[in-house]
Design an enzyme around this catalytic site. Structure first.
Site, PDB file in Angstrom:
ATOM      1  CG  ASN A  11       1.847 -10.661   0.717  1.00 56.45           C
ATOM      2  OD1 ASN A  11       2.544 -11.612   1.066  1.00 56.45           O
ATOM      3  ND2 ASN A  11       2.310  -9.675  -0.044  1.00 56.45           N
ATOM      4  CD1 TRP A  12      -0.494 -13.295   6.421  1.00 56.94           C
ATOM      5  CD2 TRP A  12      -0.158 -15.480   6.777  1.00 56.94           C
ATOM      6  NE1 TRP A  12      -1.674 -13.838   6.884  1.00 56.94           N
ATOM      7  CE2 TRP A  12      -1.492 -15.172   7.107  1.00 56.94           C
ATOM      8  CE3 TRP A  12       0.287 -16.806   6.914  1.00 56.94           C
ATOM      9  CZ2 TRP A  12      -2.392 -16.142   7.570  1.00 56.94           C
ATOM     10  CZ3 TRP A  12      -0.608 -17.762   7.371  1.00 56.94           C
ATOM     11  CH2 TRP A  12      -1.924 -17.438   7.704  1.00 56.94           C
ATOM     12  CE  LYS A  13       3.656  -7.322   2.348  1.00 65.01           C
ATOM     13  NZ  LYS A  13       3.932  -5.932   2.103  1.00 65.01           N
ATOM     14  CG  HIS A  97       4.518  -7.966  -3.475  1.00 63.98           C
ATOM     15  ND1 HIS A  97       5.345  -7.030  -2.900  1.00 63.98           N
ATOM     16  CD2 HIS A  97       3.307  -7.826  -2.886  1.00 63.98           C
ATOM     17  CE1 HIS A  97       4.647  -6.363  -1.990  1.00 63.98           C
ATOM     18  NE2 HIS A  97       3.417  -6.822  -1.962  1.00 63.98           N
ATOM     19  CD  GLU A  99       6.956  -6.076   0.130  1.00 67.13           C
ATOM     20  OE1 GLU A  99       6.785  -7.290   0.338  1.00 67.13           O
ATOM     21  OE2 GLU A  99       6.259  -5.184   0.661  1.00 67.13           O
ATOM     22  CD  GLU A 170      -0.143  -4.971  -3.539  1.00 72.59           C
ATOM     23  OE1 GLU A 170      -0.780  -5.127  -2.512  1.00 72.59           O
ATOM     24  OE2 GLU A 170       0.998  -5.414  -3.701  1.00 72.59           O
ATOM     25  N   GLY A 176       2.686  -0.802   2.944  1.00 72.21           N
ATOM     26  CA  GLY A 176       3.380  -0.792   4.230  1.00 72.21           C
ATOM     27  C   GLY A 176       3.557   0.594   4.831  1.00 72.21           C
ATOM     28  CB  SER A 217      -1.585   1.170   3.848  1.00 71.62           C
ATOM     29  OG  SER A 217      -0.177   1.119   3.976  1.00 71.62           O
ATOM     30  N   GLY A 238      -1.662  -6.844   3.572  1.00 73.59           N
ATOM     31  CA  GLY A 238      -0.404  -7.250   4.202  1.00 73.59           C
ATOM     32  C   GLY A 238      -0.508  -7.163   5.714  1.00 73.59           C
ATOM     33  N   GLY A 239      -0.016  -6.057   6.277  1.00 75.68           N
ATOM     34  CA  GLY A 239       0.044  -5.870   7.731  1.00 75.68           C
ATOM     35  C   GLY A 239      -1.232  -6.246   8.476  1.00 75.68           C
TER      36      GLY A 239
HETATM   37  P1  PGA Z   1       0.280  -3.687   3.324  1.00 74.21           P
HETATM   38  O1  PGA Z   1       0.871  -4.704   2.229  1.00 74.21           O
HETATM   39  O2  PGA Z   1      -1.184  -3.989   3.456  1.00 74.21           O
HETATM   40  O3  PGA Z   1       1.039  -3.998   4.577  1.00 74.21           O
HETATM   41  O4  PGA Z   1       0.529  -2.311   2.815  1.00 74.21           O
HETATM   42  C1  PGA Z   1       0.154  -5.002   1.070  1.00 74.21           C
HETATM   43  C2  PGA Z   1       1.014  -5.794   0.123  1.00 74.21           C
HETATM   44  O5  PGA Z   1       2.237  -5.566   0.083  1.00 74.21           O
HETATM   45  O6  PGA Z   1       0.532  -6.654  -0.616  1.00 74.21           O
END
Ligand code: PGA
Length: 256
Positions: A11-13, A97, A99, A170, A176, A217, A238-239
């Site tokens: 997930n490159w957001k 998601h 966010e 999640e 994050g 994370s 994500g990251g």
């Molecule tokens: P993260 O993000 O691995 O940076 O915690 C995961 C996500 O939001 O899907």
């Protein structure tokens, strides 16, 4: 060697510009060129989608989107149709998601409508995000929160024999943060998810048509403690998906 059935989603957001996105797609394509185990899906944002799809041609890496609208066509300024995602070569779409729930006020009624729309379109699989926040966890409400989110999102959804739904657990407080939750806690939460789904759809459908994955994370250092979990269908990363080498390590540790 038996192929892994697990899926890893990147997930490159909204973390990259166009050139950065294309460079990352090229880097990941190169890194994974001899990798043929399990599924890898990268989810860029909308504008670079078509180009990323082109870059990943002749690779095993699939493309997904980070959002979609619940109607297929009409006066919905700023929205994207599931049909357009299919035309663009997307095979998965992240829904709800945390966010989006936080910043776009997306709720589970909207997520439900989006799932319904996707299931009516051939070729798209939803990744339905659920998870409790810190306060809900602290006050011991996680199990109910998960149950309630799944009920709201998936009640009354029809699944054809060849369709799949991915449920991504999640925990919001882990996303994050740099610290994943205890693997045993993820395992417990996945059990709650599975039992809730079993109640709603029956065990056979859940075994054949659902995948439960973890996100929050995950990185190359902590991933090994998750890979052995009983009920892990894959990861939403994500990251750690923003660097080809790091993402490769995560995938390699998981898809064994
Ligand atoms: P993260 O993000 O691995 O940076 O915690 C995961 C996500 O939001 O899907």
């Amino acid at each position: 060697m038996k192929k892994s059935k697990k899926i890893i989603f990147a997930n490159w957001k909204m973390k990259l510009g166009l050139k950065e996105t294309f460079d990352l797609a090229k880097g990941i394509k190169e890194k994974f060129k001899d990798f043929d185990n399990g599924k890898i899906v990268v989810c860029p944002n909308f504008v670079p989608l078509l180009e990323v799809k082109k870059i990943l041609k002749d690779s095993n890496i699939m493309v997904g989107a980070q959002n979609v609208f619940w109607e297929t066509r009409g006066s919905y300024t700023g929205e994207i149709s599931p049909l357009t995602l299919v035309e663009a070569g997307c095979e998965y779409v992240i829904l709800g998601h945390s966010e989006r729930r936080k910043f776009m006020m997306e709720n589970y009624e909207m997520i439900h409508r989006k799932i319904k729309a996707i299931m009516a379109v051939e070729g798209l699989t939803p990744i339905v995000c659920i998870g409790e926040n810190w306060d809900e966890r602290k006050t011991d409400r996680r199990d109910f929160v998960l149950y309630d989110q799944i009920q709201q999102a998936l009640s009354g959804i029809d699944i054809a024999a060849n369709q799949e739904i991915v449920v991504a657990y999640e925990p919001i407080w882990a996303i994050g943060s740099g610290t994943a939750i205890e693997p045993s806690e993820a395992e417990y939460a996945h059990k709650i998810v599975r039992l809730t789904l079993n109640d709603m759809f029956g065990m056979k459908v859940v075994n054949e048509n659902f995948k439960i994955i973890y996100g929050g994370s995950i990185n190359s250092k902590n991933v090994k403690s998750f890979t052995g979990l009983e009920d892990l269908g894959g990861l939403l990363v994500g990251g750690a998906s923003l660097d080809p080498e790091e993402f490769y390590k995560v995938a390699k540790a998981t898809l064994i």
